[in-house]
Scaffold this motif. Sequence first.
Motif, PDB file in Angstrom:
ATOM      1  N   ARG A  39      -2.186  14.687   4.535  1.00 60.51           N
ATOM      2  CA  ARG A  39      -1.897  14.263   3.154  1.00 60.51           C
ATOM      3  C   ARG A  39      -0.450  13.775   3.027  1.00 60.51           C
ATOM      4  N   LYS A  40       0.461  14.462   3.709  1.00 56.48           N
ATOM      5  CA  LYS A  40       1.887  14.089   3.623  1.00 56.48           C
ATOM      6  C   LYS A  40       2.130  12.740   4.289  1.00 56.48           C
ATOM      7  N   TRP A  41       1.643  12.553   5.496  1.00 52.53           N
ATOM      8  CA  TRP A  41       1.973  11.357   6.265  1.00 52.53           C
ATOM      9  C   TRP A  41       1.208  10.110   5.827  1.00 52.53           C
ATOM     10  N   PHE A  42      -0.064  10.314   5.426  1.00 58.48           N
ATOM     11  CA  PHE A  42      -0.913   9.136   5.229  1.00 58.48           C
ATOM     12  C   PHE A  42      -1.330   8.889   3.780  1.00 58.48           C
ATOM     13  N   ILE A  43      -0.962   9.809   2.884  1.00 59.21           N
ATOM     14  CA  ILE A  43      -1.256   9.579   1.468  1.00 59.21           C
ATOM     15  C   ILE A  43       0.037   9.553   0.657  1.00 59.21           C
ATOM     16  N   LYS A  44       0.820  10.637   0.718  1.00 63.98           N
ATOM     17  CA  LYS A  44       2.057  10.686  -0.063  1.00 63.98           C
ATOM     18  C   LYS A  44       3.075   9.675   0.453  1.00 63.98           C
ATOM     19  N   GLU A  45       3.134   9.466   1.784  1.00 64.19           N
ATOM     20  CA  GLU A  45       4.112   8.545   2.353  1.00 64.19           C
ATOM     21  C   GLU A  45       3.473   7.212   2.744  1.00 64.19           C
ATOM     22  N   ALA A  46       2.325   6.881   2.140  1.00 65.74           N
ATOM     23  CA  ALA A  46       1.643   5.611   2.437  1.00 65.74           C
ATOM     24  C   ALA A  46       2.528   4.424   2.031  1.00 65.74           C
ATOM     25  N   LYS A  47       2.444   3.348   2.816  1.00 61.68           N
ATOM     26  CA  LYS A  47       3.251   2.148   2.561  1.00 61.68           C
ATOM     27  C   LYS A  47       2.354   1.015   2.049  1.00 61.68           C
ATOM     28  N   ASP A  48       2.908   0.231   1.148  1.00 67.99           N
ATOM     29  CA  ASP A  48       2.146  -0.885   0.580  1.00 67.99           C
ATOM     30  C   ASP A  48       1.871  -1.978   1.605  1.00 67.99           C
ATOM     31  N   ASP A  49       2.702  -2.043   2.658  1.00 68.70           N
ATOM     32  CA  ASP A  49       2.525  -3.132   3.622  1.00 68.70           C
ATOM     33  C   ASP A  49       1.552  -2.786   4.751  1.00 68.70           C
ATOM     34  N   TRP A  50       0.908  -1.623   4.692  1.00 68.19           N
ATOM     35  CA  TRP A  50      -0.122  -1.334   5.696  1.00 68.19           C
ATOM     36  C   TRP A  50      -1.288  -2.300   5.485  1.00 68.19           C
ATOM     37  N   GLU A  51      -1.735  -2.933   6.562  1.00 71.71           N
ATOM     38  CA  GLU A  51      -2.830  -3.907   6.454  1.00 71.71           C
ATOM     39  C   GLU A  51      -4.132  -3.211   6.044  1.00 71.71           C
ATOM     40  N   ALA A  52      -4.955  -3.953   5.347  1.00 70.90           N
ATOM     41  CA  ALA A  52      -6.254  -3.410   4.917  1.00 70.90           C
ATOM     42  C   ALA A  52      -7.244  -3.420   6.079  1.00 70.90           C
ATOM     43  N   GLY A  53      -8.154  -2.503   6.058  1.00 72.26           N
ATOM     44  CA  GLY A  53      -9.214  -2.436   7.057  1.00 72.26           C
ATOM     45  C   GLY A  53     -10.391  -1.680   6.474  1.00 72.26           C
ATOM     46  N   THR A  54     -11.409  -1.439   7.290  1.00 69.98           N
ATOM     47  CA  THR A  54     -12.577  -0.695   6.812  1.00 69.98           C
ATOM     48  C   THR A  54     -12.895   0.436   7.781  1.00 69.98           C
ATOM     49  N   LEU A  55     -13.594   1.429   7.253  1.00 69.94           N
ATOM     50  CA  LEU A  55     -13.976   2.582   8.076  1.00 69.94           C
ATOM     51  C   LEU A  55     -14.874   2.134   9.230  1.00 69.94           C
ATOM     52  N   GLY A  56     -15.702   1.133   8.958  1.00 70.01           N
ATOM     53  CA  GLY A  56     -16.627   0.665   9.986  1.00 70.01           C
ATOM     54  C   GLY A  56     -15.941   0.177  11.248  1.00 70.01           C
ATOM     55  N   GLU A  57     -14.659  -0.212  11.133  1.00 67.13           N
ATOM     56  CA  GLU A  57     -13.912  -0.704  12.301  1.00 67.13           C
ATOM     57  C   GLU A  57     -13.468   0.421  13.221  1.00 67.13           C
ATOM     58  N   VAL A  58     -13.462   1.662  12.726  1.00 73.31           N
ATOM     59  CA  VAL A  58     -12.846   2.753  13.506  1.00 73.31           C
ATOM     60  C   VAL A  58     -13.813   3.895  13.815  1.00 73.31           C
ATOM     61  N   ILE A  59     -15.090   3.714  13.498  1.00 78.60           N
ATOM     62  CA  ILE A  59     -16.057   4.778  13.814  1.00 78.60           C
ATOM     63  C   ILE A  59     -17.271   4.197  14.533  1.00 78.60           C
ATOM     64  N   SER A  60     -17.934   5.073  15.283  1.00 76.02           N
ATOM     65  CA  SER A  60     -19.258   4.763  15.848  1.00 76.02           C
ATOM     66  C   SER A  60     -20.270   5.643  15.129  1.00 76.02           C
ATOM     67  N   ILE A  61     -21.443   5.072  14.863  1.00 74.80           N
ATOM     68  CA  ILE A  61     -22.493   5.801  14.137  1.00 74.80           C
ATOM     69  C   ILE A  61     -23.690   5.994  15.068  1.00 74.80           C
ATOM     70  N   PHE A  62     -24.178   7.225  15.150  1.00 70.98           N
ATOM     71  CA  PHE A  62     -25.243   7.574  16.094  1.00 70.98           C
ATOM     72  C   PHE A  62     -26.535   7.978  15.379  1.00 70.98           C
ATOM     73  N   ASP A  63     -26.764   7.413  14.207  1.00 68.11           N
ATOM     74  CA  ASP A  63     -27.940   7.794  13.421  1.00 68.11           C
ATOM     75  C   ASP A  63     -29.252   7.521  14.154  1.00 68.11           C
ATOM     76  N   SER A  64     -29.261   6.528  15.031  1.00 62.17           N
ATOM     77  CA  SER A  64     -30.513   6.155  15.706  1.00 62.17           C
ATOM     78  C   SER A  64     -31.003   7.257  16.650  1.00 62.17           C
TER      79      SER A  64
END
Length: 383
Positions: A190-215
């Motif tokens: 929470r401290k590093w990635f929410i309270k100290e979040a920067k406006d210049d961090w590029e946007a992305g999506t969760l789908g880019e950083v996870i693998s899904i094994f539902d199958s």
Amino acid sequence: MGDKQLTPLSDTTKFIVDNRGKTVPTVENGIPLIATNCIKNNSLYPVYERIRYISQDTFDNWFRAHLEPNDIILTLKGSQNGAVCLVPDTLGFAIAQDMVGLRINEKVINPMYLFAVLRSKDIQTQIKNLDVSGVIPHLKKSDFNKLFIPRLEKEKENFIGKTYHDFCKKIDLLHCQNKTLEELAQTLFRKWFIKEAKDDWEAGTLGEVISIFDSKRVPLSKMKRDKLKTGILYPYYGAAKIMDYINDYIFDGEYILMGEDGTVRTEDGYPILQYATGKFWVNNHTHVLQAKEPYSNYFIWSYLLEKNIDEIVTGAVQPKINQTNLKSLNFPKYPLNKVLQFNEQANTLLEKINQNKVQIKTLENMRDTLLPKFISGEVSVKL
């Protein structure tokens, strides 16, 4: 006193805290109101899950009676029917309907022995056989005289009660330690990635950083699960909790489970998550996720714990989170050095958490194996 004597539960109590019959008014904040979902046979004391609250005025004036330390809470209705917990020394809650508090007559029985026996397979089976509804499990208070407690020599009952309580206390301490470790990791995230979040961090999506094994998921009916009960048993996960244990598995490793349909969000809009490790089976109501490098599973877990998901839940009657919506959650491109630092520190905490989980499982197995053997006399100790 012979080893085969029985005493009805109704003869072991000197008072019963019973506030059933009307619905208690709740407020947004105040004194916790413990419901049946908070009473679990694998926890010494009530757990604080999906808590509602009451005002001080309601606490003081609405209830017929309140619990006292070492009272035994017994649920009488619903899926948790027959669950038993102990009231801690520091009472900071009230109990809702569908449960009672048993104040034990120490002149009749050792309270800790009764606590242990109420959780035994024999008594749990008796409770299920006394079910009066057939639809919603329900134990009537008037049937307490039909619930028979096995009696032993006083010294044996004292030993069993103390031994069972000591096991539960040790397990409870390990759970508390894990909760503290998890809060440390979450505070860091929470401290590093929410309270100290920067406006210049590029946007992305969760789908880019996870693998899904539902199958790989395979649902099993209760009838099929009941045929898989011999030998070593592994957890069978549903959308919100472990639903059963069976002797087979389809996953082996570290995964994040996130409710897909049914129970998918908390009242506040956060996802229903489970952190699964080792060998286990999953039904088709929960997504099965793993992080892609450089992220760790614990990083994704921490991110999801802080992420409101109302925007991706569909279905007014049956809430659902489909894969497309799940992948669309915004996930900033966090600074790599911070991500790696978090992984390193969180992994140290996670190792200790997993060690504690192994110890908890070992203690639970020992406790639950020894209890029926002590009661039946199959295992005895010199007193």
